[in-house]
Each structure stands twice: as structure tokens, then as C-alpha cells.
Design a protein around this motif. Sequence first.
Motif, PDB file in Angstrom:
ATOM      1  N   ILE A 158       0.136  15.717  16.876  1.00 23.16           N
ATOM      2  CA  ILE A 158       0.323  14.864  17.741  1.00 23.16           C
ATOM      3  C   ILE A 158      -0.029  13.317  17.771  1.00 23.16           C
ATOM      4  O   ILE A 158       0.653  12.357  17.638  1.00 23.16           O
ATOM      5  N   ASP A 159      -1.343  13.512  17.292  1.00 22.85           N
ATOM      6  CA  ASP A 159      -2.250  12.012  16.992  1.00 22.85           C
ATOM      7  C   ASP A 159      -1.552  11.385  16.016  1.00 22.85           C
ATOM      8  O   ASP A 159      -1.301  10.310  15.891  1.00 22.85           O
ATOM      9  N   ASP A 160      -1.515  12.255  14.831  1.00 15.61           N
ATOM     10  CA  ASP A 160      -0.805  11.719  13.522  1.00 15.61           C
ATOM     11  C   ASP A 160       0.442  11.237  13.854  1.00 15.61           C
ATOM     12  O   ASP A 160       0.867   9.909  13.335  1.00 15.61           O
ATOM     13  N   ILE A 161       1.241  11.741  14.634  1.00 13.80           N
ATOM     14  CA  ILE A 161       2.707  11.372  14.797  1.00 13.80           C
ATOM     15  C   ILE A 161       2.753  10.069  15.791  1.00 13.80           C
ATOM     16  O   ILE A 161       3.291   8.923  15.397  1.00 13.80           O
ATOM     17  N   MET A 162       1.761   9.881  16.601  1.00  9.64           N
ATOM     18  CA  MET A 162       1.792   8.857  17.272  1.00  9.64           C
ATOM     19  C   MET A 162       1.157   7.603  16.569  1.00  9.64           C
ATOM     20  O   MET A 162       1.836   6.380  16.967  1.00  9.64           O
ATOM     21  N   ILE A 201       1.578  14.912   8.018  1.00  8.41           N
ATOM     22  CA  ILE A 201       2.637  14.517   8.696  1.00  8.41           C
ATOM     23  C   ILE A 201       3.414  13.340   8.001  1.00  8.41           C
ATOM     24  O   ILE A 201       2.492  12.281   7.786  1.00  8.41           O
ATOM     25  N   VAL A 202       4.789  13.420   7.855  1.00 10.31           N
ATOM     26  CA  VAL A 202       5.273  12.145   7.045  1.00 10.31           C
ATOM     27  C   VAL A 202       6.598  11.792   7.832  1.00 10.31           C
ATOM     28  O   VAL A 202       7.193  12.749   8.607  1.00 10.31           O
ATOM     29  N   LEU A 203       6.829  10.857   7.831  1.00 13.22           N
ATOM     30  CA  LEU A 203       8.030  10.139   8.609  1.00 13.22           C
ATOM     31  C   LEU A 203       9.365  10.856   7.573  1.00 13.22           C
ATOM     32  O   LEU A 203       9.426  10.701   6.610  1.00 13.22           O
ATOM     33  N   ALA A 204      10.141  11.397   8.362  1.00  9.41           N
ATOM     34  CA  ALA A 204      11.580  11.905   7.598  1.00  9.41           C
ATOM     35  C   ALA A 204      12.960  11.547   8.328  1.00  9.41           C
ATOM     36  O   ALA A 204      12.823  10.483   9.155  1.00  9.41           O
ATOM     37  N   ASP A 205      14.051  12.157   8.162  1.00 10.96           N
ATOM     38  CA  ASP A 205      15.276  12.065   8.657  1.00 10.96           C
ATOM     39  C   ASP A 205      15.508  10.588   8.085  1.00 10.96           C
ATOM     40  O   ASP A 205      15.320  10.341   6.816  1.00 10.96           O
ATOM     41  N   GLU A 206      16.014   9.679   9.134  1.00 11.10           N
ATOM     42  CA  GLU A 206      16.519   8.471   8.740  1.00 11.10           C
ATOM     43  C   GLU A 206      16.172   7.455   9.760  1.00 11.10           C
ATOM     44  O   GLU A 206      15.887   7.720  10.765  1.00 11.10           O
TER      45      GLU A 206
END
Length: 266
Positions: A158-162, A201-206
Motif C-alpha cells: 500500500i505504501d508503494d502504491i501510494m 509494484i509497478v504501474l499497469a493497465d492504461e
Amino acid sequence: MDFLKPRYMPMNRRRRIYEGKAKILYEGPEPGTLIQHFKDDATAFNAKKHEVVDGKGVLNNRISEYIFQHLNDIGVPTHFIRRLNMREQLIREVEIVPLEVVVRNVAAGSLSTRLGIEEGTQLPRSIIEFYYKNDALNDPMVSEEHITAFGWATPQEIDDIMSLAIRVNDFLSGLFLGVGIRLVDFKMECGRLWENEMVRIVLADEISPDSCRLWDIKSNDKLDKDRFRRDMGGLVEAYSEVARRLGILSESDNPPPTAGPSLVKH
Ligand code: UDP
């Protein structure tokens, strides 16, 4: 030297991994890769409203490529490798975290409805919200407590996502401001990428006008999917305008694709 060119299987022979509302994922040319295909389908209100909008997939593919490539270039980790053609991009296979991460800078949409804050009100600071990705439940909003208790992500994730969300928001806000567009809010998704026994954690989707609210700075005109949600028409024109301002429309466009972002004077 034709044999040296990478070969991609014809569409009908590729293994389809997943089909969503606006995209299809196919098996990629190498292990650990996938092909992300952008469809022309537009949906809203959990797919209760559905239309095919000619050209939308092509525009989203280009706009999302532009954003993900620039994020890669500034060291924000993403699943994006490269665009393959008009509708497809090569991506790294990740395990999608079942959360929609929404970042808001200006009140709009469900925030305005839920809390009675007038659309267009600048927020005192950027707000990050989490929604559990589950169509049957209508993607309910959840807190960090729910996310950790039910094991959708760990506290560290969650920290990484934020942190990722803040970096993406800073980059996008600046990018769009430079071309006369206000980034009101956007939705992003994250994935777990395995690399030699390590997971991150990496950014995904679009990221495209389907998943952002983009308002023209001067006129407040909507240049995003709210045109579809609110039956305003002119969806492709609005998405094309975003692409044009970013300097990424090809073929016989004006200005030519080499022109780069066009600076809008305030
Ligand atoms: N959003 C999205 N997919 C969803 C829900 C929201 O891409 O399933 C985006 C939406 O385009 C907007 C932001 O997330 O940019 C915030 O949406 P909001 O919570 O206001 O919901 P909406 O009003 O779109 O139902």
C-alpha cells in the motif's frame, strides 16, 4: 533479412488470456510478456451503458503509450515495453492488485455526489482513494484496513502504491497543465512484477481519457469519458484533441508528430 524481424502471431491464433470491457490481453511473443489490445468499446455504470466508438481504441493506445513511456523514462516503474501497432502494445505480465486507485485534485464525480462538494472545487490537497475491483459488487470503496485484513495488498505494498500514485499524479498534472488541461482526477491500477525472485509494484493497465477527468483550463470543456457517461457526444473529437495537444497524432495531422507538445499560453 526478413527473418530477423520480430514476428507476431496473427490475431486469431494468439491465446486470449483475458477480455475486459475496453481491452483484450493476449499471450505475448516471449514468456513474461503479454499483448494489450485496445477495443473501441465504451462502457459506463458497470457496463450498463455500452457503445462502440470508432477510433477510441487507437487514440487510447497512443495516449497511454505516451504517458507510460514518459513515466518509464523518469524512472517510474510500469508494465509498458513498447507499442506494436495501432491498437496493441507489448507489456510485462504482472499480477494485478485487485484495487482501483483513484487520485483526485479537484472535486468531481462520485466524490462530489457522496460528500456534496460542488464539481470543480479545488481540493485542499490531493486525495488517494481505493476501490475493490469487483464488478458483481460495483467496485466498492475500501480502506487500508479492508485491504490488509482481506489480503488484497500488504501494508508495504500500500505504501508503494501510494508513492507511485503521487509520482504519477505529479507527472500527469504537469504534463496536462503544459497543454492547457486540468487533471481533475484519474484511476490507476498496479501489478506485482517478478524479477529474479524479487517482486515489486509497478504501474499497469492504461492511463487515457477513459480513466482520467481532463478539463480544458480556459473553457472547462470536458475532454474525457464524462462526455460518454453524460451523453454529451463528441467523444472521439475530445480524445483527439488531447492527443493533438500532446503532439502525438500521426499521419496527416497538423501539427506533424515530430512537433512535440504544443504549449498553450494562458
Ligand atoms: N474511473 C475509472 N474506472 C472506474 C471508475 C472510475 O477509470 O471504474 C475514473 C474516472 O474516469 C475518474 C476517476 O476514476 O477519472 C474517479 O471516478 P469517480 O469515483 O468520480 O467515479 P465516476 O463518477 O466515474 O463513477
